[in-house]
Design an enzyme around this catalytic site. Structure first.
Site, PDB file in Angstrom:
ATOM      1  N   SER A   5       0.973  -1.231   0.115  1.00  0.00           N
ATOM      2  CA  SER A   5      -0.007   0.039   0.062  1.00  0.00           C
ATOM      3  C   SER A   5       0.797   1.450   0.050  1.00  0.00           C
ATOM      4  CB  SER A   5      -0.957  -0.185   1.201  1.00  0.00           C
ATOM      5  OG  SER A   5      -1.888   0.879   0.964  1.00  0.00           O
ATOM      6  N   ASP A  96      -8.619  -6.023  -5.380  1.00  0.00           N
ATOM      7  CA  ASP A  96      -8.162  -4.844  -4.881  1.00  0.00           C
ATOM      8  C   ASP A  96      -9.113  -3.775  -5.712  1.00  0.00           C
ATOM      9  OD1 ASP A  96      -6.286  -3.117  -3.617  1.00  0.00           O
ATOM     10  OD2 ASP A  96      -4.894  -4.389  -4.266  1.00  0.00           O
ATOM     11  N   HIS A 132      -7.054  -5.718  -1.228  1.00  0.00           N
ATOM     12  CA  HIS A 132      -6.175  -4.689  -0.814  1.00  0.00           C
ATOM     13  C   HIS A 132      -5.385  -5.203   0.531  1.00  0.00           C
ATOM     14  CE1 HIS A 132      -3.917  -1.145  -0.901  1.00  0.00           C
ATOM     15  NE2 HIS A 132      -4.084  -0.742   0.325  1.00  0.00           N
TER      16      HIS A 132
END
Length: 163
Positions: A5, A96, A132
């Protein structure tokens, strides 16, 4: 070098950094053998244009977006790959958000452009059944797809250094 991230963003920016600008007598890049950027943020412009920019207090300017977005430093990343043989793995989860998937794919495509045989060092991986957050949760498992990529990079460089 591995990041997830915002850490994926930072890992990519580390690859793009000219360390001599920070007083390093010697460029630190030859010590970077590989990078796995997991669900990274490669273009900060969508954040600047969203309510997150003001609500979070970031208040990114167009110049800051340009300076801090890996997508605007592709040439420096390509140079690192060309001169050191550093591998770059751009990884994203199948589930994601569309923005993370699109940015990951686009960044990988841009870095691969005009790379000739070095393009073999730039990889895009979409991990099945991960989002994610879950895409990085199993890095402890030696059988996990991303862990195997990391192990392969390490093994390749250990073998090369023992020759």
């Amino acid at each position: 070098l591995v990041g997830h991230s915002a850490g994926g963003h930072l890992a990519s920016m580390i690859m793009a950094t000219d360390w001599s600008e920070f007083g390093c007598k010697m460029n630190a890049h030859p010590n970077i053998k590989g990078c796995i950027s997991i669900s990274g943020i490669y273009d900060l412009e969508p954040i600047r244009l969203s309510c997150v920019n003001a609500e979070s207090g970031l208040m990114l300017s167009p110049e800051e977006v340009k300076q801090c977005s890996p997508i605007t430093h592709v040439a420096a990343i390509q140079q690192l790959i060309r001169t050191t043989g550093c591998e770059l793995w751009i990884v994203v989860g199948e589930f994601d958000s569309p923005q993370f998937i699109a940015q990951s794919f686009h960044f990988c495509k841009r870095v691969s452009q005009n790379m000739k045989h070095e393009s073999e060092l730039v990889h895009f991986v979409k991990v099945d059944n991960k989002d994610h957050f879950t895409v990085a949760e199993e890095l402890y498992d030696t059988e996990y797809q991303i862990s195997k990529i990391l192990e392969g990079m390490i093994q390749k460089h250990v073998e090369a250094s023992s020759r």
